[in-house]
Design a protein around this motif. Structure first.
Motif, PDB file in Angstrom:
ATOM      1  N   ALA A 601       0.811  -1.228   0.000  1.00  0.00           N
ATOM      2  CA  ALA A 601       0.000   0.000   0.000  1.00  0.00           C
ATOM      3  C   ALA A 601       0.840   1.272   0.000  1.00  0.00           C
ATOM      4  N   GLU A 602       2.009   1.223   0.637  1.00  0.00           N
ATOM      5  CA  GLU A 602       2.826   2.441   0.682  1.00  0.00           C
ATOM      6  C   GLU A 602       3.378   2.806  -0.698  1.00  0.00           C
ATOM      7  N   ALA A 603       3.568   1.820  -1.506  1.00  0.00           N
ATOM      8  CA  ALA A 603       4.131   2.094  -2.832  1.00  0.00           C
ATOM      9  C   ALA A 603       3.052   2.310  -3.880  1.00  0.00           C
ATOM     10  N   TYR A 604       1.879   1.681  -3.703  1.00  0.00           N
ATOM     11  CA  TYR A 604       0.839   1.743  -4.735  1.00  0.00           C
ATOM     12  C   TYR A 604      -0.520   2.080  -4.120  1.00  0.00           C
ATOM     13  N   PRO A 605      -1.050   3.255  -4.401  1.00  0.00           N
ATOM     14  CA  PRO A 605      -2.419   3.529  -3.953  1.00  0.00           C
ATOM     15  C   PRO A 605      -3.382   2.576  -4.679  1.00  0.00           C
ATOM     16  N   GLY A 611      -6.486  -3.181 -12.781  1.00  0.00           N
ATOM     17  CA  GLY A 611      -6.131  -3.337 -14.196  1.00  0.00           C
ATOM     18  C   GLY A 611      -4.703  -3.810 -14.407  1.00  0.00           C
ATOM     19  N   ARG A 612      -3.879  -3.827 -13.327  1.00  0.00           N
ATOM     20  CA  ARG A 612      -2.485  -4.262 -13.519  1.00  0.00           C
ATOM     21  C   ARG A 612      -2.392  -5.775 -13.710  1.00  0.00           C
ATOM     22  N   THR A 613      -1.356  -6.161 -14.437  1.00  0.00           N
ATOM     23  CA  THR A 613      -1.062  -7.584 -14.606  1.00  0.00           C
ATOM     24  C   THR A 613       0.108  -7.892 -13.681  1.00  0.00           C
ATOM     25  N   ILE A 614      -0.118  -8.785 -12.722  1.00  0.00           N
ATOM     26  CA  ILE A 614       0.906  -9.038 -11.706  1.00  0.00           C
ATOM     27  C   ILE A 614       1.255 -10.525 -11.657  1.00  0.00           C
ATOM     28  N   VAL A 615       2.196 -10.848 -10.825  1.00  0.00           N
ATOM     29  CA  VAL A 615       2.573 -12.257 -10.649  1.00  0.00           C
ATOM     30  C   VAL A 615       2.312 -12.639  -9.196  1.00  0.00           C
ATOM     31  N   ILE A 616       1.656 -13.777  -9.001  1.00  0.00           N
ATOM     32  CA  ILE A 616       1.376 -14.203  -7.623  1.00  0.00           C
ATOM     33  C   ILE A 616       1.865 -15.630  -7.381  1.00  0.00           C
ATOM     34  N   VAL A 617       2.046 -15.948  -6.108  1.00  0.00           N
ATOM     35  CA  VAL A 617       2.255 -17.354  -5.727  1.00  0.00           C
ATOM     36  C   VAL A 617       0.846 -17.888  -5.531  1.00  0.00           C
ATOM     37  N   ALA A 618       0.446 -18.821  -6.399  1.00  0.00           N
ATOM     38  CA  ALA A 618      -0.965 -19.221  -6.411  1.00  0.00           C
ATOM     39  C   ALA A 618      -1.266 -20.389  -5.475  1.00  0.00           C
ATOM     40  N   ASN A 631      -5.486 -15.380  -0.107  1.00  0.00           N
ATOM     41  CA  ASN A 631      -5.248 -16.632  -0.837  1.00  0.00           C
ATOM     42  C   ASN A 631      -4.177 -16.435  -1.893  1.00  0.00           C
ATOM     43  N   GLY A 632      -2.961 -16.344  -1.436  1.00  0.00           N
ATOM     44  CA  GLY A 632      -1.866 -16.160  -2.381  1.00  0.00           C
ATOM     45  C   GLY A 632      -0.987 -15.011  -1.948  1.00  0.00           C
ATOM     46  N   MET A 633       0.082 -14.810  -2.727  1.00  0.00           N
ATOM     47  CA  MET A 633       1.020 -13.754  -2.378  1.00  0.00           C
ATOM     48  C   MET A 633       1.434 -13.024  -3.658  1.00  0.00           C
ATOM     49  N   VAL A 634       1.490 -11.706  -3.559  1.00  0.00           N
ATOM     50  CA  VAL A 634       1.884 -10.911  -4.722  1.00  0.00           C
ATOM     51  C   VAL A 634       3.407 -10.799  -4.747  1.00  0.00           C
ATOM     52  N   LEU A 635       4.012 -10.951  -5.908  1.00  0.00           N
ATOM     53  CA  LEU A 635       5.477 -10.849  -5.982  1.00  0.00           C
ATOM     54  C   LEU A 635       5.910  -9.407  -6.232  1.00  0.00           C
ATOM     55  N   ALA A 636       6.862  -8.961  -5.434  1.00  0.00           N
ATOM     56  CA  ALA A 636       7.412  -7.612  -5.603  1.00  0.00           C
ATOM     57  C   ALA A 636       8.872  -7.647  -5.162  1.00  0.00           C
ATOM     58  N   ALA A 637       9.680  -6.809  -5.789  1.00  0.00           N
ATOM     59  CA  ALA A 637      11.090  -6.736  -5.393  1.00  0.00           C
ATOM     60  C   ALA A 637      11.250  -5.522  -4.483  1.00  0.00           C
ATOM     61  N   LEU A 643      10.850   0.894  -1.014  1.00  0.00           N
ATOM     62  CA  LEU A 643       9.464   0.463  -1.211  1.00  0.00           C
ATOM     63  C   LEU A 643       9.403  -0.709  -2.199  1.00  0.00           C
ATOM     64  N   PRO A 644       8.386  -1.549  -2.045  1.00  0.00           N
ATOM     65  CA  PRO A 644       8.283  -2.695  -2.969  1.00  0.00           C
ATOM     66  C   PRO A 644       7.933  -2.255  -4.390  1.00  0.00           C
ATOM     67  N   ASN A 645       8.444  -2.972  -5.320  1.00  0.00           N
ATOM     68  CA  ASN A 645       8.203  -2.707  -6.727  1.00  0.00           C
ATOM     69  C   ASN A 645       7.610  -3.984  -7.336  1.00  0.00           C
ATOM     70  N   LEU A 646       6.393  -3.876  -7.851  1.00  0.00           N
ATOM     71  CA  LEU A 646       5.697  -5.090  -8.334  1.00  0.00           C
ATOM     72  C   LEU A 646       6.436  -5.752  -9.495  1.00  0.00           C
ATOM     73  N   VAL A 647       6.500  -7.053  -9.435  1.00  0.00           N
ATOM     74  CA  VAL A 647       7.069  -7.798 -10.563  1.00  0.00           C
ATOM     75  C   VAL A 647       6.057  -7.723 -11.691  1.00  0.00           C
ATOM     76  N   SER A 648       6.511  -7.313 -12.864  1.00  0.00           N
ATOM     77  CA  SER A 648       5.532  -7.157 -13.941  1.00  0.00           C
ATOM     78  C   SER A 648       5.851  -8.080 -15.101  1.00  0.00           C
ATOM     79  N   VAL A 649       4.814  -8.385 -15.857  1.00  0.00           N
ATOM     80  CA  VAL A 649       4.974  -9.187 -17.082  1.00  0.00           C
ATOM     81  C   VAL A 649       4.161  -8.494 -18.168  1.00  0.00           C
ATOM     82  N   ASP A 650       4.320  -8.965 -19.391  1.00  0.00           N
ATOM     83  CA  ASP A 650       3.583  -8.369 -20.502  1.00  0.00           C
ATOM     84  C   ASP A 650       2.074  -8.427 -20.207  1.00  0.00           C
ATOM     85  N   PRO A 651       1.389  -7.269 -20.208  1.00  0.00           N
ATOM     86  CA  PRO A 651      -0.037  -7.267 -19.840  1.00  0.00           C
ATOM     87  C   PRO A 651      -0.920  -8.067 -20.800  1.00  0.00           C
ATOM     88  N   SER A 652      -0.389  -8.449 -21.978  1.00  0.00           N
ATOM     89  CA  SER A 652      -1.251  -9.226 -22.877  1.00  0.00           C
ATOM     90  C   SER A 652      -1.343 -10.691 -22.443  1.00  0.00           C
TER      91      SER A 652
END
Ligand code: MSP
Length: 660
Positions: A601-605, A611-618, A631-637, A643-652
């Protein structure tokens, strides 16, 4: 409407069928099915090559009379065709009387043309490949093709005047530049012919397991002279039957031989020369594919590194195997066969991409429209609909063209482009959101219609490769029969059609590689690595990198694969009351929506997350954070103290895609 005569090689019966044989048969089958869908008449031949020294010796080794051994192993190849749902029209055995008649007839014609003479063969022979090897071509005294030990022969033999056909062959290659596909194979054969042809020994006297030479039964025909004729036998050549003339005239000029690259010379050089001599037309086309490799070497019985097709159909289903081999091997190239590659493709392309599309599209029509296909008037389409319709129409054309050019892997890639497009269309439309408000009814109708209609097209396009899956998708869509590709069009799914319940097409295979290996015998027999396969051609320099972790803290690939990382789409985000760091997310993971509480939350309101495409531990066990089940964990570096920076992949990428 035209005719297509398609053939596979006839397989030696010295050993049981493996994935290599299954591949050529499945490739030819996929092309045969595609031609039928284009409205062609197809005659598809496969079978077994049963004579020669190699088979005779295998029978002796098995302690069986050769004819009985031949019956048993040939039956295994016939069974392979049934198991793999091969749509062949005939299965030929070279031990059948009809084939003796054909081989003897072609011999007589060649003899009448003055192209056979008696002599003595003295030289080397490779029994594994059943070829005569000129001394100059030996590599360290071994066969240049397969590396096996060669034997010295000295016996009376009939010869075929191959040298006489040097010029006619070169003329033929010049006039038919598309005779062999891929084209570079034609250049190889041309170079070989240009170097000068020697006459070919075409009979043997030192064993009996073959077709007797007419009027001189002390000799049996060289197994390749006998075997190549099979392609004519199946049309009734040599039978004396009046109908055979018509069959030959109808089918022979249309023939395409599908073969592996190691037997190009026999098909593109010997066979045309025999046919020219016999006064018969040369085959129209030869398609030469590459090798399946295991452990870096050609999968072959003699190296002992074979994979049984049965092990793979058992784990991945018939369509799983057919899809993998067709997708993984572009025409002409070699490809590696491995449990890892197959598991990855199955779960990504079939379970995730196609399987999810099928279950979503069908389930949504049931959920929101009582299982009846809604209408989608053409003039009501918006740009998202129009893009999908245009992409679908373009894919139909490109897939047809790819099959016409035997580019099956490309056809599947194009089809999967469309599968991903529909998945994205569904995510962007978010029918689950549209369904909440009746004002969106028309948009929801269009979304459901286009998802179901495109699925109908996808089923038609995968039909040659995955006939079972295509039939099951059609069944869910309430369609009874396959549509011809010639009339396949977007938007012809009838509104009002009643869909049948969803049927899980390709359930994910949740097995580790080790579990999988226990189910497939393929990896038990490690190939005898050849010098070339074991050593990279150029030594790979060591790359300076982060220090390797201590050996005892490293994990195996199987450990890593236990962590299920997946692409997810953030649908909703809200701050967690009384927490500075936590945000509550609702995410789409392809098969379902779930709640995850993340410390970002501190890094991303919240409004920047939707709408973001993220990576999670499912596959993390659920945990409660501030009273909310996550139910799961969001990956961020997170940099040290930052502050955490979300791991991103191609949104398509569609939700649910596996990350590894
Ligand atoms: N009997 C001859 C062919 C006579 S055709 C008139 C023969 N038989 S074979 O049993 O050795 O089969 C060879 C064919 O099997 C190859 O040309 C290819 O189609 C297929 N394959 C066998 N091993 C293979 C791989 N490892 N990879 C790909 N295809 C392979 O040669």
């Amino acid at each position: 409407m035209s005719e297509s005569y398609l053939t596979t090689p006839i397989y030696y019966i010295n050993a049981q069928p493996h994935i290599g044989h299954a591949y050529t048969t499945m490739l030819t089958d996929a092309i045969a099915r595609s031609r039928r869908l284009m409205g062609d008449h197809v005659f598809f031949l496969t079978g077994t090559d049963e004579h020669g020294q190699k088979v005779d010796r295998a029978a002796q080794k098995a302690n069986l009379p050769t004819p009985q051994f031949a019956d048993q192993v040939s039956a295994a190849f016939r069974q392979m065709c049934r198991d793999l749902k091969i749509s062949n029209d005939d299965f030929i055995r070279t031990t059948e009387p009809r084939h003796y008649a054909a081989a003897q007839e072609i011999w007589r014609r060649v003899q009448r043309a003055g192209d056979i003479y008696k002599g003595e063969y003295e030289g080397w022979y490779c029994t594994v490949d059943e070829i005569f090897v000129p001394e100059a071509q030996l590599v360290d005294g071994k066969c240049p093709t397969c590396g096996s030990k060669v034997e010295r022969l000295k016996e009376e033999s009939y010869y075929f005047r191959l040298s006489k056909y040097e010029k006619p062959l070169l003329d033929y290659y010049r006039d038919h530049p598309d005779f062999i596909q891929p084209e570079f194979r034609l250049n190889e054969v041309r170079t070989f012919v240009e170097a000068g042809l020697q006459d070919l020994s075409i009979s043997r006297t030192s064993f009996k397991w073959g077709i007797p030479v007419p009027d001189d039964p002390k000799h049996v025909m060289y197994v390749w002279f006998d075997a190549l004729t099979n392609y004519l036998t199946a049309l009734g050549f040599g039978s004396g039957d009046a109908a055979a003339e018509d069959r030959l005239a109808r089918w022979w000029p249309t023939v395409t031989h599908f073969i592996g690259k190691e037997i190009v010379r026999q098909h593109a050089l010997y066979w045309p020369a025999f046919l020219m001599s016999a006064g018969l037309p040369v085959p129209r086309r030869i398609i030469a594919h590459g090798f399946w490799l295991m452990g870096g070497a050609k999968m072959s019985k003699s190296l002992g590194n074979v994979a049984r097709y049965q092990d793979y159909t058992q784990v991945f289903g018939l369509d799983g195997l057919r899809y993998f081999v067709m997708r993984e091997m572009p025409l002409g190239q070699d490809a590696s066969f491995s449990d890892e590659a197959m598991l990855t493709r199955f779960n990504a392309d079939l379970a995730n991409d196609l399987g999810n599309l099928v279950s979503r599209a069908i389930t949504m029509v049931h959920r929101y429209r009582d299982g009846r296909v809604p209408a989608s008037p053409v003039d009501g389409r918006d740009s998202l609909d129009r893009d999908l319709v245009a992409a679908t129409a373009a894919t139909i054309e490109s897939v047809k063209a790819c099959f016409g050019e035997i580019q099956v892997s490309q056809a599947l890639q194009d089809t999967w482009g469309l599968v991903r497009h529909v998945n994205k269309y569904i995510v962007e439309r978010a029918p689950w959101v549209l369904a909440k408000d009746a004002a969106n009814d028309a948009t929801l109708d269009r979304t459901l219609y286009h998802a179901a209609d495109t699925l109908r097209i996808i089923a038609a396009l995968v039909d040659p490769v995955m006939p079972d899956a295509a039939g099951r998708i059609r069944g869910m869509l309430g369609l009874d029969s396959a549509e011809l590709w010639t009339s396949l069009q977007v938007g012809t799914l009838a509104p009002g059609a009643q869909l049948r319940p969803v049927d899980a097409l390709f359930p994910r295979i949740e097995k580790t590689i080790e579990e999988l290996r226990g189910m497939t015998t393929s990896n038990e027999s490690t190939p005898a690595p050849t010098a070339a396969a074991a050593t990279p051609a150029t030594p790979v320099p060591a790359t300076p990198a982060a220090p390797a972790p201590a050996a005892d803290s490293r994990i195996s690939i199987d450990d890593f694969m236990k962590v299920e990382l997946r692409v997810a789409k953030v649908l909703e985000a809200e701050a967690v009351p009384k927490s500075k760091k936590l945000v509550k997310l609702k995410v789409d993971v392809g098969t379902e929506q779930r709640t995850i509480v993340a410390g970002i939350a501190e890094a991303y309101p919240p409004d920047q997350l939707v709408g973001r495409t993220i990576v999670i531990v499912a596959n993390l066990k659920p945990a409660k954070l501030m009273g909310i089940e996550s139910n799961g964990m969001v990956l961020a570096a997170s940099p040290e103290g930052g502050l955490p920076n979300l791991v991103s992949v191609d949104p398509s990428l569609p939700a649910g895609s596996r990350v590894r």
